[in-house]
Design a protein around this motif. Sequence first.
Motif, PDB file in Angstrom:
ATOM      1  N   ALA A 172      -1.353  -4.819  -8.401  1.00 37.85           N
ATOM      2  CA  ALA A 172       0.017  -4.379  -8.114  1.00 37.85           C
ATOM      3  C   ALA A 172       0.661  -5.275  -7.063  1.00 37.85           C
ATOM      4  O   ALA A 172       1.850  -5.618  -7.154  1.00 37.85           O
TER       5      ALA A 172
ATOM      6  N   VAL B  74       4.098  -7.958  -6.940  1.00 37.14           N
ATOM      7  CA  VAL B  74       5.091  -8.054  -5.870  1.00 37.14           C
ATOM      8  C   VAL B  74       5.165  -9.485  -5.357  1.00 37.14           C
ATOM      9  O   VAL B  74       6.256 -10.043  -5.157  1.00 37.14           O
TER      10      VAL B  74
ATOM     11  N   SER C 106       3.166   5.789   1.997  1.00 36.90           N
ATOM     12  CA  SER C 106       3.077   5.787   0.539  1.00 36.90           C
ATOM     13  C   SER C 106       2.239   4.609   0.069  1.00 36.90           C
ATOM     14  O   SER C 106       2.069   3.616   0.787  1.00 36.90           O
TER      15      SER C 106
ATOM     16  N   GLU D 276       3.268   2.663  -2.157  1.00 38.90           N
ATOM     17  CA  GLU D 276       4.215   1.572  -2.329  1.00 38.90           C
ATOM     18  C   GLU D 276       4.322   0.717  -1.070  1.00 38.90           C
ATOM     19  O   GLU D 276       4.474  -0.509  -1.151  1.00 38.90           O
ATOM     20  N   THR D 277       4.258   1.350   0.102  1.00 38.33           N
ATOM     21  CA  THR D 277       4.289   0.576   1.342  1.00 38.33           C
ATOM     22  C   THR D 277       3.077  -0.339   1.429  1.00 38.33           C
ATOM     23  O   THR D 277       3.194  -1.523   1.778  1.00 38.33           O
TER      24      THR D 277
ATOM     25  N   VAL E 271       1.219  -1.485  -1.036  1.00 37.80           N
ATOM     26  CA  VAL E 271       1.348  -2.532  -2.057  1.00 37.80           C
ATOM     27  C   VAL E 271       2.342  -3.598  -1.605  1.00 37.80           C
ATOM     28  O   VAL E 271       2.114  -4.802  -1.769  1.00 37.80           O
ATOM     29  N   SER E 272       3.453  -3.171  -0.990  1.00 36.82           N
ATOM     30  CA  SER E 272       4.473  -4.112  -0.533  1.00 36.82           C
ATOM     31  C   SER E 272       3.932  -5.038   0.544  1.00 36.82           C
ATOM     32  O   SER E 272       4.151  -6.264   0.501  1.00 36.82           O
TER      33      SER E 272
ATOM     34  N   LEU F  92      12.116  -4.141   0.243  1.00 40.05           N
ATOM     35  CA  LEU F  92      11.086  -3.515  -0.570  1.00 40.05           C
ATOM     36  C   LEU F  92      11.013  -2.050  -0.166  1.00 40.05           C
ATOM     37  O   LEU F  92      10.394  -1.687   0.836  1.00 40.05           O
TER      38      LEU F  92
ATOM     39  N   ALA G 190      12.192  -3.248  -6.441  1.00 38.75           N
ATOM     40  CA  ALA G 190      11.510  -1.977  -6.703  1.00 38.75           C
ATOM     41  C   ALA G 190      10.013  -2.234  -6.818  1.00 38.75           C
ATOM     42  O   ALA G 190       9.577  -3.136  -7.547  1.00 38.75           O
ATOM     43  N   VAL G 191       9.242  -1.474  -6.076  1.00 39.78           N
ATOM     44  CA  VAL G 191       7.787  -1.669  -6.050  1.00 39.78           C
ATOM     45  C   VAL G 191       7.114  -0.579  -6.860  1.00 39.78           C
ATOM     46  O   VAL G 191       7.349   0.614  -6.641  1.00 39.78           O
ATOM     47  N   ASP G 192       6.261  -0.996  -7.785  1.00 41.47           N
ATOM     48  CA  ASP G 192       5.566  -0.075  -8.683  1.00 41.47           C
ATOM     49  C   ASP G 192       4.065  -0.202  -8.435  1.00 41.47           C
ATOM     50  O   ASP G 192       3.482  -1.256  -8.683  1.00 41.47           O
ATOM     51  N   ALA G 193       3.463   0.873  -7.944  1.00 41.15           N
ATOM     52  CA  ALA G 193       2.029   0.828  -7.639  1.00 41.15           C
ATOM     53  C   ALA G 193       1.172   0.732  -8.890  1.00 41.15           C
ATOM     54  O   ALA G 193      -0.030   0.446  -8.797  1.00 41.15           O
TER      55      ALA G 193
END
Length: 462
Positions: free
Chosen positions: A31, A35, A52, A54-55, A57-58, A94, A107-110
């Motif tokens: 993932a 990014v 989250s 997502e954080t 992953v970002s 992000l 947009a970040v997708d885990a």
Amino acid sequence: MTALLGPDRGDDRPAVTVGDRALRRSELWAAATAVAARIAGAPAVAVHGDASLETVVSVVGGLLAGVPVVPVPSDAGTFERAHVLADSGAALWLGPPTEGVSLERVAVDATARGGALPAEPDPDATALIMYTSGTTGKPKGVIMSRRAIAADLDALADAWAWTADDTLVHGLPLFHVHGLVLGTLGALRHGSPLVHTVRPRPEAYAAAGGTLYFGVPTVWSRVAADPAAARALSGARLLVSGSAGLPDRVAETLTALSGCSPVERYGMTETLITVAARADAPVRTGWVGTPVAGVESRLRTEHGDPVPHDGATVGDLQVRGATMFDGYLGLPEATAASWTDDGWFRTGDAAVVAEDGRHRIVGRISVDLIKTGGYRVGAGEIEAALLDHPSVREAAVVGEPDDDLGQRIVAYVVGDDVRPDELIAHVAGGLSTHKRPREVRVLESLPRNAMGKVQKTQLGKG
């Protein structure tokens, strides 16, 4: 030096769990690679730092791409957020659509899956631009290299015997050193699964089943007040406390209920963690330990003279070593002023050092070093003594102008059935008499900034 985030261990355990969502290391890397491909070449990216996946992953995506990551507090107001975004030069956002953010949004997708991992960036490249709390003006961007972060995480692994066999548990913010650098990047570098509880609630800590737990004194105070939660931590190998002094009574309660008393550590955004109590040393509450590997410390008077390591004499704490920042973004004068002529970083904190090298932080020099009757007294030591009294929930100590003493010690407290004379006697009985408050003022609450830090400059106003 290994890659900042550590080698691929082929581990099938969840690498990161946030609440009820989890990613294995291979899934996280896939993932994050997606990014990285989308942000490659950006001068910097801003990450909405909520709790989250997502954080995570970002941030990992930014680090894989070699793009400086700017963590933005999830609870930031519009003015603070606008300053951070403009000052940092971030080109991409992000995170979710957010008021006042006009940057192009990624947009970040885990669950996304990218391609091959990018080459490991240069160790001296900027990894993070983290912003100070802004207690003396607008927040300043702290430039932190990959090399400094790796050095600090390895030094803490040495101090705390931190390995892939640990499971790390915490519920700290993912935009500060404690929760993001130590509590997330540290787990990834050392291969220990991370369980993030979203919020650091006692019941969540109790249910996590970790071996290594991170918290701040407020967290440990709440755990100690929940006997069932405290007992559930009896299987933990190590509890770590930071960001402020841990009250003795909290440590004593945790020890009685769980058999484990938190060790403490000290650091700053600019220096990461420079002093830490070791897992293999006797616990001494209120003392933050010794310099970690690769770091040196010293105490100096206001005139630059050495201060004896006698456990009592207060001095200006200065540090140097492998974990230091690369400067304040766009502020060369402020950067230069933060270092001594011979290369030591001025922490701005007052401390004492014992003969065995252990450090005790007694407060900020600007507001916590009180000069009274010819003595130099640290406010933190008095605050710790006040917090050991059962009627006191919160305490802040300041020096106020006094014609006779120069400064008189005044304590502001929050509590139940507070009796000022009793508190003054309590401090005088536990510390030197000259350290007793000359006055105790009872408040319903202490003034705090958005980071939860007490704003002592507001005490006594109104």
